[in-house]
Design an enzyme around this catalytic site. Structure first.
Site, PDB file in Angstrom:
ATOM      1  N   LYS A 230       1.560  10.867   0.127  1.00 38.05           N
ATOM      2  CA  LYS A 230       1.511   9.829   1.164  1.00 38.05           C
ATOM      3  C   LYS A 230       0.530  10.204   2.271  1.00 38.05           C
ATOM      4  O   LYS A 230       0.554  11.325   2.782  1.00 38.05           O
ATOM      5  CB  LYS A 230       2.915   9.577   1.731  1.00 38.05           C
TER       6      LYS A 230
ATOM      7  N   HIS B  89       9.116  11.265   2.124  1.00 39.31           N
ATOM      8  CA  HIS B  89       8.280  10.666   1.075  1.00 39.31           C
ATOM      9  C   HIS B  89       7.582  11.751   0.254  1.00 39.31           C
ATOM     10  O   HIS B  89       7.486  12.906   0.678  1.00 39.31           O
ATOM     11  CB  HIS B  89       7.216   9.743   1.681  1.00 39.31           C
TER      12      HIS B  89
HETATM   13  N1  LIG Z   1       5.194  -2.204   1.432  1.00 33.52           N
HETATM   14  C1  LIG Z   1       5.778  -1.533   0.422  1.00 33.52           C
HETATM   15  O1  LIG Z   1       6.843  -1.941  -0.093  1.00 33.52           O
HETATM   16  C2  LIG Z   1       5.126  -0.294  -0.088  1.00 33.52           C
HETATM   17  C3  LIG Z   1       3.967   0.128   0.482  1.00 33.52           C
HETATM   18  N2  LIG Z   1       3.289   1.198  -0.025  1.00 33.52           N
HETATM   19  C4  LIG Z   1       1.983   1.464   0.572  1.00 33.52           C
HETATM   20  O2  LIG Z   1       1.006   0.975  -0.341  1.00 33.52           O
HETATM   21  C5  LIG Z   1      -0.161   1.771  -0.290  1.00 33.52           C
HETATM   22  C6  LIG Z   1      -0.521   2.237  -1.706  1.00 33.52           C
HETATM   23  O3  LIG Z   1       0.534   2.995  -2.252  1.00 33.52           O
HETATM   24  P1  LIG Z   1       0.421   3.633  -3.728  1.00 33.52           P
HETATM   25  O4  LIG Z   1       0.132   2.610  -4.735  1.00 33.52           O
HETATM   26  O5  LIG Z   1       1.623   4.467  -3.858  1.00 33.52           O
HETATM   27  O6  LIG Z   1      -0.877   4.569  -3.532  1.00 33.52           O
HETATM   28  P2  LIG Z   1      -1.860   5.141  -4.642  1.00 33.52           P
HETATM   29  O7  LIG Z   1      -2.685   6.215  -3.971  1.00 33.52           O
HETATM   30  O8  LIG Z   1      -1.116   5.478  -5.882  1.00 33.52           O
HETATM   31  O9  LIG Z   1      -2.811   3.905  -4.979  1.00 33.52           O
HETATM   32  C7  LIG Z   1      -3.801   3.417  -4.123  1.00 33.52           C
HETATM   33  C8  LIG Z   1      -4.929   2.908  -4.998  1.00 33.52           C
HETATM   34  O10 LIG Z   1      -5.904   2.251  -4.204  1.00 33.52           O
HETATM   35  C9  LIG Z   1      -7.187   2.671  -4.650  1.00 33.52           C
HETATM   36  N3  LIG Z   1      -8.152   2.450  -3.582  1.00 33.52           N
HETATM   37  C10 LIG Z   1      -8.510   3.284  -2.590  1.00 33.52           C
HETATM   38  N4  LIG Z   1      -9.426   2.688  -1.822  1.00 33.52           N
HETATM   39  C11 LIG Z   1      -9.650   1.465  -2.346  1.00 33.52           C
HETATM   40  C12 LIG Z   1     -10.506   0.397  -2.019  1.00 33.52           C
HETATM   41  N5  LIG Z   1     -11.348   0.461  -0.986  1.00 33.52           N
HETATM   42  N6  LIG Z   1     -10.474  -0.718  -2.780  1.00 33.52           N
HETATM   43  C13 LIG Z   1      -9.659  -0.812  -3.833  1.00 33.52           C
HETATM   44  N7  LIG Z   1      -8.841   0.195  -4.218  1.00 33.52           N
HETATM   45  C14 LIG Z   1      -8.839   1.307  -3.476  1.00 33.52           C
HETATM   46  C15 LIG Z   1      -6.994   4.127  -5.026  1.00 33.52           C
HETATM   47  O11 LIG Z   1      -8.048   4.586  -5.853  1.00 33.52           O
HETATM   48  P3  LIG Z   1      -8.317   6.194  -5.953  1.00 33.52           P
HETATM   49  O12 LIG Z   1      -7.047   6.803  -6.453  1.00 33.52           O
HETATM   50  O13 LIG Z   1      -9.442   6.259  -6.917  1.00 33.52           O
HETATM   51  O14 LIG Z   1      -8.661   6.638  -4.568  1.00 33.52           O
HETATM   52  C16 LIG Z   1      -5.650   4.046  -5.744  1.00 33.52           C
HETATM   53  O15 LIG Z   1      -5.823   3.665  -7.102  1.00 33.52           O
HETATM   54  C17 LIG Z   1       0.141   2.867   0.734  1.00 33.52           C
HETATM   55  O16 LIG Z   1      -0.377   2.448   1.986  1.00 33.52           O
HETATM   56  C18 LIG Z   1       1.655   2.908   0.799  1.00 33.52           C
HETATM   57  O17 LIG Z   1       2.133   3.349   2.043  1.00 33.52           O
HETATM   58  C19 LIG Z   1       3.757   1.889  -1.096  1.00 33.52           C
HETATM   59  C20 LIG Z   1       4.936   1.548  -1.678  1.00 33.52           C
HETATM   60  C21 LIG Z   1       5.731   0.422  -1.218  1.00 33.52           C
HETATM   61  O1  LIG Z   2       3.720   5.375   0.530  1.00 33.23           O
HETATM   62  C1  LIG Z   2       4.789   5.052  -0.029  1.00 33.23           C
HETATM   63  O2  LIG Z   2       5.117   5.507  -1.140  1.00 33.23           O
HETATM   64  C2  LIG Z   2       5.657   4.087   0.650  1.00 33.23           C
HETATM   65  N1  LIG Z   2       5.188   3.462   1.685  1.00 33.23           N
HETATM   66  C3  LIG Z   2       5.839   2.467   2.443  1.00 33.23           C
HETATM   67  C4  LIG Z   2       6.009   2.932   3.876  1.00 33.23           C
HETATM   68  O3  LIG Z   2       5.069   3.534   4.431  1.00 33.23           O
HETATM   69  O4  LIG Z   2       7.041   2.654   4.465  1.00 33.23           O
HETATM   70  C5  LIG Z   2       7.083   1.951   1.789  1.00 33.23           C
HETATM   71  C6  LIG Z   2       7.859   2.950   0.987  1.00 33.23           C
HETATM   72  O5  LIG Z   2       8.621   3.740   1.850  1.00 33.23           O
HETATM   73  C7  LIG Z   2       6.990   3.785   0.089  1.00 33.23           C
END
Ligand SMILES: NC(=O)C1=CN([C@@H]2O[C@H](COP(=O)(O)OP(=O)(O)OC[C@H]3O[C@@H](n4cnc5c(N)ncnc54)[C@H](OP(=O)(O)O)[C@@H]3O)[C@@H](O)[C@H]2O)C=CC1
Ligand SMILES: O=C(O)C1=N[C@H](C(=O)O)C[C@H](O)C1
Length: 291
Positions: free
Chosen positions: A180, A176
């Site tokens: 992450k 990744h």
């Molecule tokens: N299930 C799936 O298909 C997927 C899951 N994921 C998971 O999703 C999560 C987010 O991924 P991603 O969008 O790439 O991460 P990012 O870091 O790009 O986005 C996370 C966002 O959440 C904000 N944030 C942090 N704390 C809080 C809070 N308490 N309340 C509201 N917002 C908050 C952050 O703000 P700031 O930047 O200001 O800290 C940031 O804008 C991860 O856990 C990842 O593993 C990701 C992709 C696919």
């Molecule tokens: O953090 C990410 O970007 C992603 N998180 C998910 C995971 O932890 O499996 C899904 C995807 O792989 C992207």
């Protein structure tokens, strides 16, 4: 345990399961997705990072309205009229903040779809209780993409075959982007738990090596024969690569899912929201796709 979220017996669409073989019903995927297309849903976003932005774009393209966006700076908005008016909130934040976001949304009477990873060891049991005993609704998946749902089915099928061939050891790798926060990835843990369930000679997964963005390797390749090793690599802007490797003295068999971008995750999350708007309880990808 992420297995905790598997939900047998729920309503299915798109795929069906016959004699452990993958079967796609005659209706095309596009037609079936259209059948679940609820127009003009009110969606709240919790977390406005990489996934939040991508989900907003796809939700708007599919005719929905974004009524509230909660990020780290405006958490008071959980109490707002706009947030409470949402049919569903879609939550993608961090391993540390996801659970509290669920509690805030539940308190506001809003259903949640979440893809945040890394929170289950600490809060999984309580979240299950809140949904099963207190009537709250959460659709959670470690990976919302159709490709990973298919890959998961192939993983389970291959593991059942390989269960009979002990000459092959098995390990996993996930790669990744450098931002992450959790390792191994949630998807790797889900795949590992499915694999362990199907293969007799492994009974737990363990963290293997961790390759940092600067190439430094920590952790270990050593593990007991009953342990499934998961190696993690953090490199550049890789959206997500997951591999399962069976290796014998003679040869190896590798299956890999390679996400080209985040669109598949985001589309899956919006489809899950459309499903969640009309369903209750603890929901999973098994409710959307069944193999
Ligand atoms: N299930 C799936 O298909 C997927 C899951 N994921 C998971 O999703 C999560 C987010 O991924 P991603 O969008 O790439 O991460 P990012 O870091 O790009 O986005 C996370 C966002 O959440 C904000 N944030 C942090 N704390 C809080 C809070 N308490 N309340 C509201 N917002 C908050 C952050 O703000 P700031 O930047 O200001 O800290 C940031 O804008 C991860 O856990 C990842 O593993 C990701 C992709 C696919
Ligand atoms: O953090 C990410 O970007 C992603 N998180 C998910 C995971 O932890 O499996 C899904 C995807 O792989 C992207």
């Amino acid at each position: 345990m992420q297995q905790l979220f598997h939900n047998a017996g729920a309503e299915k669409f798109i795929f069906t399961n016959k004699s452990n073989e993958i079967q796609v019903k005659s209706l095309s995927l596009r037609e079936k997705i259209s059948a679940y297309y609820l127009k003009n849903m009110k969606i709240a976003l919790i977390g406005y990072g990489k996934m939040g932005h991508m989900i907003e774009q796809i939700a708007l393209e599919r005719g929905h309205e974004i009524v509230s966006i909660i990020d780290i700076d405006n958490r008071g908005d959980f109490a707002s009229e706009a947030f409470r008016s949402a049919d569903v909130a879609i939550e993608f934040t961090t391993p540390q903040t996801a659970y509290d976001n669920y509690l805030q949304a539940f308190a506001a009477g809003v259903k949640v779809v979440s893809g945040s990873t890394g929170w289950i060891p600490e809060h999984g049991e309580e979240v299950r209780r809140l949904c099963r005993e207190e009537g709250h609704t959460l659709f959670w998946s470690s990976n919302f993409s159709l490709g990973v749902a298919i890959f998961g089915a192939v993983n389970r099928y291959l593991a059942r075959i390989m269960s009979g061939f002990p000459a092959y050891d098995v390990k996993m790798e996930e790669v990744h982007h450098v931002h992450k926060l959790d390792a191994p990835s949630g998807t790797a843990i889900t795949l590992a738990e499915d694999l362990i369930h199907a293969i007799g000679r492994k009974d737990k997964w363990v963290k293997g090596t961790f390759t940092a963005p600067d190439g430094t390797v920590s952790g270990t390749e050593a593990c007991a024969t009953n342990e499934l090793r998961i190696d993690s690599v953090r490199r550049g802007e890789v959206p997500g690569i997951h591999s399962v490797v069976y290796d014998s003295e003679a040869d190896s068999i590798t299956i890999t899912h390679d996400a080209h971008n985040r669109k598949g995750f985001a589309l899956g999350a919006v489809l899950a929201a459309e499903y969640t708007a009309t369903h209750e309880g603890l929901l999973t990808m098994d409710d959307l796709f069944q193999f």
